[in-house]
Design a protein around this motif. Structure first.
Motif, PDB file in Angstrom:
ATOM      1  N   ARG A   1       0.819  -1.212   0.000  1.00 28.05           N
ATOM      2  CA  ARG A   1       0.000   0.000   0.000  1.00 28.05           C
ATOM      3  C   ARG A   1       0.855   1.266   0.000  1.00 28.05           C
ATOM      4  O   ARG A   1       0.589   2.192  -0.780  1.00 28.05           O
ATOM      5  N   GLU A   2       1.863   1.290   0.849  1.00 22.13           N
ATOM      6  CA  GLU A   2       2.688   2.488   0.958  1.00 22.13           C
ATOM      7  C   GLU A   2       3.433   2.768  -0.340  1.00 22.13           C
ATOM      8  O   GLU A   2       3.489   3.917  -0.800  1.00 22.13           O
ATOM      9  N   ARG A   3       3.985   1.722  -0.949  1.00 27.55           N
ATOM     10  CA  ARG A   3       4.744   1.932  -2.174  1.00 27.55           C
ATOM     11  C   ARG A   3       3.831   2.361  -3.327  1.00 27.55           C
ATOM     12  O   ARG A   3       4.172   3.237  -4.116  1.00 27.55           O
ATOM     13  N   LEU A   4       2.655   1.743  -3.419  1.00 29.05           N
ATOM     14  CA  LEU A   4       1.717   2.112  -4.472  1.00 29.05           C
ATOM     15  C   LEU A   4       1.193   3.535  -4.279  1.00 29.05           C
ATOM     16  O   LEU A   4       0.939   4.242  -5.253  1.00 29.05           O
ATOM     17  N   THR A   5       1.030   3.945  -3.044  1.00 28.64           N
ATOM     18  CA  THR A   5       0.565   5.307  -2.784  1.00 28.64           C
ATOM     19  C   THR A   5       1.549   6.328  -3.343  1.00 28.64           C
ATOM     20  O   THR A   5       1.147   7.388  -3.848  1.00 28.64           O
ATOM     21  N   ARG A   6       2.831   6.013  -3.288  1.00 35.60           N
ATOM     22  CA  ARG A   6       3.848   6.910  -3.854  1.00 35.60           C
ATOM     23  C   ARG A   6       3.979   6.726  -5.361  1.00 35.60           C
ATOM     24  O   ARG A   6       4.150   7.696  -6.108  1.00 35.60           O
ATOM     25  N   LEU A   7       3.891   5.464  -5.812  1.00 34.28           N
ATOM     26  CA  LEU A   7       4.179   5.145  -7.208  1.00 34.28           C
ATOM     27  C   LEU A   7       3.085   5.601  -8.177  1.00 34.28           C
ATOM     28  O   LEU A   7       3.377   6.182  -9.230  1.00 34.28           O
ATOM     29  N   LEU A   8       1.832   5.336  -7.833  1.00 33.42           N
ATOM     30  CA  LEU A   8       0.748   5.556  -8.789  1.00 33.42           C
ATOM     31  C   LEU A   8       0.644   7.010  -9.270  1.00 33.42           C
ATOM     32  O   LEU A   8       0.559   7.253 -10.477  1.00 33.42           O
ATOM     33  N   PRO A   9       0.667   8.011  -8.381  1.00 33.72           N
ATOM     34  CA  PRO A   9       0.579   9.391  -8.878  1.00 33.72           C
ATOM     35  C   PRO A   9       1.776   9.799  -9.725  1.00 33.72           C
ATOM     36  O   PRO A   9       1.664  10.712 -10.555  1.00 33.72           O
TER      37      PRO A   9
END
Length: 354
Positions: free
Chosen positions: A197-205
């Motif tokens: 979750r944490e990595r995707l929160t940074r990666l997606l935007p």
């Protein structure tokens, strides 16, 4: 109603050390029955060591366009599962010319080709339905784009590597690919590690305009799918735009709800236009009750994952042990998974035909 038909195996292609793609030939008289929407799956059935074995596998081949010719072949991806009887049989014993009982396509993890930007976060064999979704969308909608973010252990374990590379070559301006390996460093691209979750929160935007995506498709192990959904919800994405399909659910996952069961219950079920009423034995699911009397009742995984046994709850109340197949709007509309449902009232009525 979904039905099984014997289909011959036309090809068995080894795509990694622990996975194969099975291609089935569809005879002319059955092609309309096997017309599918991108993202749907097939339930395969074979008798293995005297036991009736069923497993559900997603279709990876593109879907026909509106009014297009129904498919002459269907292709699914099968990854070996530790202790998996069917997957072991598929990898080690199935050969060209063998016949497999195949149920007509089912599933609601789908996308009808439409204009706009779409995106997917997948892990491992979760690429299978998304490959069909992306290939179908890009082929039929020149005004559509697709971003695929995929996670695999190593490059050698990555399913459909060539097929995804082909999409990138054919649609360089409309197909974006982001690959993350959890156990292997890449010469270029993102660092290795899990997509949580944490990595995707940074990666997606950083990868795409999250607020402009018309639909998100999350597919793979439960941890990845749940982490991706939480990341998207934290980024302000509406739940209605998030579509999920979970593979590999832990058998110890807790139940959805707990409602006391009555001492004696009956289930009335309508199936293929015919109905019947039968007593529910202590501890058994409603699906098991129906199967004792109607062996043609649809099911595959019996684990609350595939959704093959979906039925409409006409009356009464049930508790579902687990639900990883139905969307919230489906349960709100009155649908349940018969394999996970137990009666909470003395009388329950299900309709498998709706």
């Amino acid at each position: 109603m979904a039905r099984f038909h014997p289909l011959p195996v036309a090809a068995v292609d080894r795509i990694t050390d622990d996975s194969v793609a099975l291609t089935f030939a569809v005879p002319a008289e059955l092609r309309e029955d096997f017309r599918h929407t991108a993202g749907q799956h097939l339930t395969l059935r074979r008798t293995i060591d005297g036991a009736d074995m069923r497993r559900t596998y997603s279709i990876c081949s593109p879907a026909p366009g509106p009014g297009g010719e129904a498919p002459r072949t269907l292709r699914v991806g099968v990854r070996l599962v530790d202790g998996g009887v069917f997957s072991t049989h598929a990898l080690k014993e199935l050969a060209v010319g063998d016949e497999v009982e195949v149920m007509t396509p089912a599933g609601r993890f789908t996308l009808e080709p439409s204009p706009g930007l779409y995106a997917a976060v997948v892990g491992g064999s979760g690429i299978t339905p998304v490959l069909s979704i992306a290939a179908t969308l890009l082929a039929h909608r020149p005004d559509a784009r697709f971003c695929l973010i995929r996670s695999d252990r190593t490059s050698a374990s990555t399913m459909f590597l060539e097929e995804v590379a082909d999409l990138k070559d054919r649609y360089p301006q409309r197909f974006q690919l982001v690959t993350v390996l959890s156990r292997e460093e890449q010469q270029a691209g993102l660092p290795s590690g899990r997509l949580d979750r944490e990595r995707l929160t940074r990666l997606l935007p950083a990868m795409l305009p999250v607020d402009q995506v018309a639909g998100w498709f999350l597919c793979g192990p439960m941890g990845l799918v749940e982490g991706a959904e939480r990341a998207l919800r934290g980024l302000g994405v509406s739940r209605a735009l998030i579509h999920q399909e979970i593979f590999h659910v832990d058998a110890g996952t807790p139940t959805v709800s707990v409602i006391p069961a009555p001492a004696h219950s009956t289930v009335t079920a309508r199936l293929d236009g015919r109905g019947g009423t039968w007593p529910v034995q202590d501890g058994e699911s409603l699906l098991d009750t129906v199967l004792r009397n109607r062996p043609d009742a649809p099911y595959a995984c019996k684990g609350g994952v595939c959704g093959t046994c979906r039925a409409f709850l006409v009356s009464g109340e049930v508790r579902m042990d687990r639900n990883f197949a139905l969307e919230p709007e489906e349960t709100e509309a009155g649908y349940v998974l018969a394999c996970q449902s137990h009666p909470s009232t003395e009388q329950v009525e299900l309709d498998f035909d709706r």
